[in-house]
Design a protein around this motif. Structure first.
Motif, PDB file in Angstrom:
ATOM      1  N   ASN A 172      -6.037   3.909   4.469  1.00 45.15           N
ATOM      2  CA  ASN A 172      -5.390   5.040   3.806  1.00 45.15           C
ATOM      3  C   ASN A 172      -6.240   5.569   2.660  1.00 45.15           C
ATOM      4  N   ASN A 173      -6.820   4.658   1.893  1.00 41.58           N
ATOM      5  CA  ASN A 173      -7.683   5.077   0.787  1.00 41.58           C
ATOM      6  C   ASN A 173      -8.938   5.777   1.307  1.00 41.58           C
TER       7      ASN A 173
ATOM      8  N   TYR B   1       0.816  -1.211   0.000  1.00 41.60           N
ATOM      9  CA  TYR B   1       0.000   0.000   0.000  1.00 41.60           C
ATOM     10  C   TYR B   1       0.850   1.261   0.000  1.00 41.60           C
TER      11      TYR B   1
ATOM     12  N   THR C 221     -10.045   9.712   0.667  1.00 41.61           N
ATOM     13  CA  THR C 221     -11.369  10.095   0.160  1.00 41.61           C
ATOM     14  C   THR C 221     -12.066  11.040   1.131  1.00 41.61           C
TER      15      THR C 221
END
Length: 594
Positions: A414-415, A219, A419
């Motif tokens: 993290n994503n 990641y 967002t």
């Protein structure tokens, strides 16, 4: 030394070994922010303190299990313990982040040496009949350590410093070394030769290293980056070669045939799930408490501590039920409770009370404690001489579960945070544009939203004091009537000043000094009154703008907390899905009785 005293001392040594090795896989997570600040480094760099330990532990556990079977478990255990104590001492004395990471690698290597030897030592000292009970107690020590890492770390950091989380290992290691030397005899797997499979070790270690590295750092570097893509290809090639070669050997490095036993395979999957579950509370939830809720490590540790307490309750209870009834039901209940704990975490809100969060930790911890008994069910039907390699395989599976948890959950988190951050900035921009603020304040607030620095925050405070372009208070503001009245008074005073000026001009030709002086005084007074009233009107507008700015900032902050908490809740939904999918495996972790 009497046999009973030897067994008591041996059991103590085994529990202490398992406790400190497992503890060091979770205790550092809560110390990372403190260590990062102490060495003035980045969190990306300091994360290697935890990463390198799990990485090395996962890679070398199976090879060292085989080596211990070949050359003597007691001998290898003493070497591993000595290395662990030395690594702990040097970690505590580290004066640079590079030295600390390097010594954590030494700790990981020594942990990989001692962990798989615990079960065969238990069997050798207590016999096969009592081994399951002993392995359950040793597993309890490991599960308690995994859950206790964050609260113990929080206490040590609060009362001493991060150095203490490593120094605390040293007296434990010394006591364990003494007990190991006194209470255990040398034991081997007499069914295998002493010839070292260098090629197999190289292929397996390389494949596991690449796989673990990809899971831990994919990641961060990007799953499609050249480095990660090359590592994935390398892992596939090396592990495929290892399996193809190892299956053809009369004395394989890794005993794949053990997976033919459904109880071993299913129990290994459940222990893998336990490794995954550790990440939920020791990494993800701990990060939420410290970085989103702003709790201190000690405060966060107090909440997570409830998982530790329930592990301590669940393990002896589950062990007794498993021995009297069947470990299948213990593992099934444990897996279900872990899923329920995950479900409770999906309902998290920024205003959730500490009691509700502690309750979720308690449920997750109780399930975690019961499911950790899959370590017992994994080896209870395995031939005695294969207990060492079986232990290495099961414990390696747990470490790989932790690596998967980090890869999956941290990557998704993290994503989700990225967002949420974009949404927060968009919503904040709309809030600023819709608020009754001057153009100067709007510009400064927009800059603060896009680049939240101390300088940008100071620029907002300075802009809020400027009187140019300050709008009228909003209709909903309690200052709107006062502003309207003040503006009417200002207008009236300005008209009065204009009238006084005309009066002074008209009487200036009258040869009566008193009248001329009086008219001029009236003109001056009315002008001063008009100026003061205008200043009052501007003051009301500035006060209204200050209130509007505070309201906008509060709205932006509340939206930030809500969005970021939702990002964590969505991550917990993914964790819940994994836990639910793994639940059925618990059904085959033991055989039908009778």
């Amino acid at each position: 030394m009497s046999p009973k005293l030897k067994q008591f001392g041996g059991l103590t040594a085994l529990c202490l070994m398992m406790f400190i090795v497992t503890l060091d896989s979770t205790i550092t997570n809560i110390a990372l922010p403190t260590i990062t600040a102490d060495f003035s480094t980045s969190l990306t760099t300091s994360n290697w303190i935890s990463t390198i330990y799990v990485l090395i532990l996962s890679v070398f556990m199976i090879p060292f299990a085989k080596i211990a079977d070949q050359f003597g478990r007691r001998k290898v255990m003493i070497i591993g313990l000595s290395l662990f104590g030395l690594g702990s001492l040097l970690c505590g004395l580290a004066n640079s982040i590079e030295m600390l990471i390097g010594m954590r690698a030494v700790q990981g290597l020594s942990g990989a040496i001692v962990t798989p030897i615990l079960i065969p030592l238990s069997v050798d000292l207590f016999g096969r009949q009592k081994a399951n009970q002993v392995v359950g107690i040793v597993g309890a020590a490991g599960a308690a350590a995994a859950a206790a890492g964050p609260p113990i770390g929080g206490l040590l950091i609060h009362w001493w410093s991060w150095h203490a989380i490593f120094f605390v290992n040293i007296p434990v290691v010394l006591l364990t070394l003494l007990l190991t030397a006194l209470c255990f005899r040398e034991s081997y797997d007499v069914t295998i030769s002493k010839q070292i499979d260098y090629l197999g070790i190289l292929l397996l270690s390389t494949g596991l290293f690449l796989t673990t590295f990809v899971l831990l750092k994919g990641y961060e570097y990007g799953w499609t980056s050249p480095r990660i893509t090359a590592m994935i290809a390398g892992a596939v090639v090396t592990l495929t070669l290892f399996v193809a070669i190892d299956l053809r050997k009369s004395e394989p490095l890794m005993e794949f045939r053990l997976f033919k036993d459904s109880t071993f395979l299913s129990s290994t999957l459940m222990y893998f799930t336990c490794g995954f579950a550790v990440v939920i509370y020791s990494v993800i939830f701990n990060f939420y408490l410290e970085n989103i809720r702003g709790y201190t490590p000690l405060h966060a540790g107090y909440i997570i501590m409830f998982s530790s307490l329930m592990v301590i309750v669940a393990l002896p209870l589950g062990s007794r039920l498993g021995q009297q009834l069947n470990f299948r039901w213990v593992n099934m209940i444990g897996a279900a409770l872990m899923a329920v704990g995950g479900l409770l975490l999906t309902q998290i809100t920024y205003t959730m009370a500490s009691f509700a969060m502690a309750f979720a930790m308690a449920v997750l911890g109780f399930g975690f404690g019961l499911t950790n008994l899959s370590l017992v069910s994994a080896v209870q039907y395995i031939p005695v001489e294969k207990a060492g390699i079986a232990s290495g395989m099961v414990n390696a599976a747990r470490q790989l579960g932790t690596c998967l948890g980090i890869a999956l959950l941290v990557g998704i988190l993290n994503n989700n945070i990225a967002t949420a951050t974009r949404t927060i900035r968009q919503d904040a921009g709309q809030t600023v544009q819709q608020s009754p603020l001057s153009p100067t304040v709007r510009t400064a607030m927009t800059a603060l939203i896009n680049h939240p620095t101390p300088a940008a925050k100071a620029a907002v405070a300075a802009a809020a004091k400027q009187s140019a372009g300050v709008p009228r208070p909003a209709n909903s503001s309690g200052l709107r009537p006062l502003a309207d009245g003040s503006e009417r008074l200002t207008s009236g005073n300005q008209k009065l000043a204009q009238g006084a000026a005309r009066l002074a001009a008209s009487v200036s030709a009258i040869p009566v000094p008193a009248i001329v002086t009086g008219s001029r005084a009236l003109q001056t007074g009315s002008q001063q009154l008009a100026a003061k009233q205008a200043a009052l009107t501007q003051g009301v507008r500035l006060t209204a703008q200050k209130q509007a700015l505070q309201t906008a900032q509060a709205q932006i902050t509340n939206d930030k907390h809500r969005q970021l908490t939702t990002a964590f809740a969505n991550t917990f939904w993914v964790a819940l899905l994994f836990l639910v999918l793994m639940c059925p495996a618990a059904f085959w972790t033991d055989r039908r009785q009778g």
